[in-house]
Enzyme design. Structure first.
Site, mmCIF file in Angstrom:
data_model
loop_
_atom_site.group_PDB
_atom_site.id
_atom_site.type_symbol
_atom_site.label_atom_id
_atom_site.label_comp_id
_atom_site.label_asym_id
_atom_site.label_seq_id
_atom_site.Cartn_x
_atom_site.Cartn_y
_atom_site.Cartn_z
ATOM 1 N N GLU A 117 19.463 17.531 -5.327
ATOM 2 C CA GLU A 117 20.020 16.340 -4.669
ATOM 3 C C GLU A 117 21.165 15.799 -5.508
ATOM 4 O O GLU A 117 21.343 16.184 -6.663
ATOM 5 C CB GLU A 117 18.928 15.282 -4.445
ATOM 6 C CG GLU A 117 17.950 15.720 -3.356
ATOM 7 C CD GLU A 117 16.931 14.670 -2.987
ATOM 8 O OE1 GLU A 117 17.128 13.487 -3.293
ATOM 9 O OE2 GLU A 117 15.908 15.055 -2.393
ATOM 10 N N SER A 150 0.808 -1.223 0.000
ATOM 11 C CA SER A 150 0.000 0.000 0.000
ATOM 12 C C SER A 150 0.842 1.274 0.000
ATOM 13 O O SER A 150 0.421 2.305 0.513
ATOM 14 C CB SER A 150 -0.956 -0.015 1.196
ATOM 15 O OG SER A 150 -0.242 -0.180 2.413
ATOM 16 N N HIS A 153 22.634 4.114 1.498
ATOM 17 C CA HIS A 153 22.557 5.570 1.610
ATOM 18 C C HIS A 153 23.744 6.042 2.429
ATOM 19 O O HIS A 153 24.086 5.418 3.431
ATOM 20 C CB HIS A 153 21.233 5.960 2.293
ATOM 21 C CG HIS A 153 20.866 7.398 2.083
ATOM 22 N ND1 HIS A 153 21.522 8.418 2.726
ATOM 23 C CD2 HIS A 153 19.929 7.991 1.307
ATOM 24 C CE1 HIS A 153 20.992 9.582 2.343
ATOM 25 N NE2 HIS A 153 20.016 9.334 1.473
ATOM 26 N N ARG A 207 20.426 3.760 -8.308
ATOM 27 C CA ARG A 207 19.289 4.664 -8.539
ATOM 28 C C ARG A 207 19.649 6.119 -8.252
ATOM 29 O O ARG A 207 20.292 6.428 -7.243
ATOM 30 C CB ARG A 207 18.106 4.252 -7.653
ATOM 31 C CG ARG A 207 16.940 5.199 -7.746
ATOM 32 C CD ARG A 207 15.758 4.703 -6.971
ATOM 33 N NE ARG A 207 15.977 4.620 -5.554
ATOM 34 C CZ ARG A 207 15.995 5.647 -4.717
ATOM 35 N NH1 ARG A 207 15.847 6.891 -5.164
ATOM 36 N NH2 ARG A 207 16.172 5.457 -3.425
ATOM 37 N N ALA A 221 3.441 2.905 -5.142
ATOM 38 C CA ALA A 221 3.280 2.069 -6.342
ATOM 39 C C ALA A 221 1.965 1.290 -6.273
ATOM 40 O O ALA A 221 1.187 1.267 -7.228
ATOM 41 C CB ALA A 221 4.467 1.116 -6.478
ATOM 42 N N ALA A 259 9.761 8.350 3.076
ATOM 43 C CA ALA A 259 10.587 9.055 2.080
ATOM 44 C C ALA A 259 10.682 10.529 2.460
ATOM 45 O O ALA A 259 9.670 11.172 2.736
ATOM 46 C CB ALA A 259 9.970 8.892 0.700
ATOM 47 N N GLN A 260 11.901 11.025 2.458
ATOM 48 C CA GLN A 260 12.116 12.405 2.909
ATOM 49 C C GLN A 260 12.352 13.351 1.740
ATOM 50 O O GLN A 260 11.617 14.300 1.520
ATOM 51 C CB GLN A 260 13.340 12.451 3.833
ATOM 52 C CG GLN A 260 13.164 11.725 5.129
ATOM 53 C CD GLN A 260 14.450 11.727 5.966
ATOM 54 O OE1 GLN A 260 15.489 12.207 5.531
ATOM 55 N NE2 GLN A 260 14.363 11.199 7.167
ATOM 56 N N GLY A 261 13.437 13.072 0.976
ATOM 57 C CA GLY A 261 13.943 14.048 0.001
ATOM 58 C C GLY A 261 12.859 14.557 -0.907
ATOM 59 O O GLY A 261 12.619 15.760 -1.003
ATOM 60 N N HIS A 295 19.513 0.916 1.806
ATOM 61 C CA HIS A 295 18.432 1.871 1.546
ATOM 62 C C HIS A 295 17.457 1.419 0.469
ATOM 63 O O HIS A 295 16.243 1.597 0.617
ATOM 64 C CB HIS A 295 19.072 3.197 1.147
ATOM 65 C CG HIS A 295 18.113 4.317 0.945
ATOM 66 N ND1 HIS A 295 17.313 4.819 1.948
ATOM 67 C CD2 HIS A 295 17.819 5.060 -0.162
ATOM 68 C CE1 HIS A 295 16.573 5.814 1.482
ATOM 69 N NE2 HIS A 295 16.842 5.960 0.198
ATOM 70 N N THR A 304 7.105 4.122 1.629
ATOM 71 C CA THR A 304 6.771 5.433 1.039
ATOM 72 C C THR A 304 6.638 6.494 2.123
ATOM 73 O O THR A 304 7.132 7.608 1.998
ATOM 74 C CB THR A 304 5.446 5.325 0.248
ATOM 75 O OG1 THR A 304 5.669 4.487 -0.881
ATOM 76 C CG2 THR A 304 4.934 6.682 -0.192
ATOM 77 N N ARG A 305 5.975 6.123 3.205
ATOM 78 C CA ARG A 305 5.699 7.101 4.258
ATOM 79 C C ARG A 305 6.993 7.717 4.808
ATOM 80 O O ARG A 305 6.985 8.838 5.313
ATOM 81 C CB ARG A 305 4.916 6.424 5.381
ATOM 82 C CG ARG A 305 4.513 7.364 6.496
ATOM 83 C CD ARG A 305 3.421 6.741 7.317
ATOM 84 N NE ARG A 305 3.892 5.639 8.122
ATOM 85 C CZ ARG A 305 4.337 5.735 9.369
ATOM 86 N NH1 ARG A 305 4.392 6.904 9.953
ATOM 87 N NH2 ARG A 305 4.707 4.666 10.033
ATOM 88 N N ARG A 354 25.207 8.468 -5.215
ATOM 89 C CA ARG A 354 25.067 7.966 -3.841
ATOM 90 C C ARG A 354 26.051 6.850 -3.497
ATOM 91 O O ARG A 354 26.587 6.801 -2.399
ATOM 92 C CB ARG A 354 23.628 7.448 -3.715
ATOM 93 C CG ARG A 354 23.119 7.371 -2.354
ATOM 94 C CD ARG A 354 21.645 7.099 -2.389
ATOM 95 N NE ARG A 354 20.861 8.314 -2.371
ATOM 96 C CZ ARG A 354 19.540 8.339 -2.413
ATOM 97 N NH1 ARG A 354 18.862 7.213 -2.502
ATOM 98 N NH2 ARG A 354 18.894 9.464 -2.382
HETATM 99 C C1 SIN Z 1 16.844 10.963 0.627
HETATM 100 O O1 SIN Z 1 16.016 11.784 0.980
HETATM 101 O O2 SIN Z 1 18.063 11.139 0.699
HETATM 102 C C2 SIN Z 1 16.371 9.658 0.073
HETATM 103 C C3 SIN Z 1 15.604 9.879 -1.140
HETATM 104 C C4 SIN Z 1 15.798 8.741 -2.086
HETATM 105 O O3 SIN Z 1 15.980 7.610 -1.657
HETATM 106 O O4 SIN Z 1 15.844 8.983 -3.285
#
Ligand code: SIN
Length: 502
Positions: free
Chosen positions: A111, A9, A225, A365, A12, A43-45, A330, A40-41, A269
């Site tokens: 980023e 949920s 990460h 990624r 995607a 995810a920051q960036g 990550h 998903t919840r 990354r």
């Molecule tokens: C992040 O906020 O550094 C992670 C975002 C991502 O995984 O693309």
């Protein structure tokens, strides 16, 4: 009416569910926690997409391919980037309030490895939470059937086709039949002892697909990460903080990232994660530090409220002192092989988001392409599940056989923590042949031990075998898969729980 079951949920799964429902399907979403207990919840960036008039699809494509070291599937990249703007418009329509600049246009963050600022965010660093809330509300108001706290035990296969799922709720098993099953269970950060992922990220969908005979690929590509907080529970410190100007320093206060790449802290990354690991190795394993003091207390609190709270909860004031950070698992670039509409090699079975391997990410990624991936390929899979009348041949790279290595005679008893530690040490940020072969033997011993284990642990064990096999098979270093068979010091640099080591 076509019956579609979506497992998972996050962005995607819910996007796929909404698109299939809007095409007239009866859709059931099955999820093992509450609706919002997803990767998903967290995810920051944000979500990367071409939304500025002076940005181009070609530029976002080029950045995606450079980060992926050219191993990307070019049709998948083109699809991701060119359909991105429409999916952003859809998210806005469904109620996601992306942060805006003073002129009302989207605020766009920079980023790592992006040629320009193109990362949309919401609530500062709470982008995933904002998307999760909006999509959750949308599926509820669309009347989509929800089965929360329900685990998928296995896929039902008949005549070479997936025809439903066997689920368990409160210890009661049921069989749910469907014309199409869409796996959207996210990644498998729980393969590792240090991860930015929630405890639910156990790779259930990939393991279920493997058991059903679906092809998988690229499982050697696990993204670490560079900056997880190295104090208290592992917690992500977004790349966006470095995009805003924070730097990485060692114990001597020296910026070391430029030793590894001309883009320094904003290199891809995988490069920054290994630079951190090497700097840690050189200082006896102590974490490196992220210096965000130049951003000021007001900006840190306003732009990064979630991280600010987490840092302060650990007794640190990052507006005044650099904070300790370390790499952590990550994101999984590999997964269940699909075409651009989420179809796997098993008719009736689709996979999307981190569960899938479209080839879009190549060997690594690009930052903030994962929410976009969920939105773009989730929509396509939902549409396909609603309209498919035949199953085209889905091409897959050559399968990697599990190596035939005898089970280690001295393997300790299986535990989740031991599995995670094994993977961290031998199939982590830096791998080498001897370590991987050692891991194969231990995993074989655990598989041979017939004692019952949870469905999640069985799935993690199966997936570990495939990750290690893929890492052994790729003898060169590329992107997130880094081999150091001559003993890179970074191998030994990262924190490990000595008592559990095997
Ligand atoms: C992040 O906020 O550094 C992670 C975002 C991502 O995984 O693309």
């Amino acid at each position: 009416m076509t019956d579609v079951i979506v497992v998972g949920s996050g962005i995607a799964g819910l996007t796929a569910a909404l698109h299939a429902a809007e095409r007239g399907c009866h859709v059931t979403v099955v999820t093992k926690g509450a609706l919002a207990d997803t990767n998903t919840r967290w995810a920051q960036g944000g979500i990367a997409a071409v939304t500025a008039t002076d940005d181009t699809v070609a530029s976002h494509v080029a950045d995606t391919v450079t980060a992926g070291v050219g191993l990307n599937d070019s049709a998948a990249v083109q699809t991701l980037v060119s359909e991105g703007p429409d999916r952003i418009a859809e998210l806005v329509r469904r109620g996601v309030a992306f942060d805006r600049a003073a002129d009302g246009d989207f605020a766009r963050g920079l980023e790592a490895a992006h040629a320009r600022p193109r990362v949309l965010h919401a609530g500062g660093d709470a982008t995933g939470a904002a998307i999760q809330a909006a999509l959750g509300a949308a599926v509820r108001s669309a009347g989509i059937e929800m089965r929360e706290h329900t685990t998928v035990r296995d896929l039902m296969v008949a005549g070479g086709r997936v025809v439903g799922v066997e689920v368990e709720t409160d210890g009661v098993r049921r069989r749910l039949t469907a014309d199409a099953v869409i796996l959207a269970t996210g990644g498998a950060g729980q393969l590792y002892s240090h991860t930015t992922n929630p405890v639910s990220a156990t790779g259930d969908g990939i393991a279920a697909a493997l058991r059903a005979g679906a092809a998988v690929a690229d499982l050697e590509f696990v993204q670490f990460h560079p900056t997880a907080l190295a104090i208290g529970d592992t917690f992500l410190v977004s790349e966006a903080v470095r995009g805003d100007g924070a730097t990485l320093i060692d114990d001597d206060g020296r910026r070391f990232a430029f030793d590894a790449h001309p883009d320094g802290e904003l290199a891809p990354r995988d490069v920054v994660a290994r630079a951190n690991a090497r700097a840690m190795a050189a200082q006896g394993g102590r974490p490196v530090r992220l210096d965000a003091t130049g951003l000021g207390a007001e900006r840190l609190a306003r732009r990064f409220p979630t991280i600010d709270a987490a840092v302060r909860a650990r007794g640190l004031d990052w507006s005044r002192e650099p904070i300790p950070v370390t790499p952590a698992a990550h994101y999984l670039m590999g997964g269940v092989v699909t075409d651009l509409d989420g179809r796997t090699t098993v008719p009736g079975l689709y996979a999307v988001g981190e569960t899938a391997r479209t080839g879009v990410h190549g060997a690594n990624r690009l930052a903030s392409n994962s929410l976009l991936e969920g939105a773009v390929f989730g929509a396509r899979a939902g549409e396909a599940a609603a309209t498919d009348t035949a199953w085209p041949r889905v091409e897959a790279p050559a399968a990697i056989a599990l190596p035939l290595v005898p089970a280690a005679a001295d393997a300790p008893a299986f535990s989740r923590a031991r599995l995670q530690e094994l993977m961290w040490r031998h199939a982590g940020l830096v791998r080498h042949d001897a370590g991987l072969r050692h891991a194969v033997g231990i995993l074989a011993a655990w598989v041979a031990d017939a004692r019952p284990r949870s469905a999640e642990d069985a799935g993690l064990l199966l997936l570990s075998q495939h990750v290690v096999a893929a890492a052994l098979a790729r003898t060169d270093s590329i992107g997130a898969h880094f081999r150091s068979d001559d003993g890179d010091p970074a191998v030994a640099s990262l924190p490990a729980t000595e008592a559990l080591a095997c």
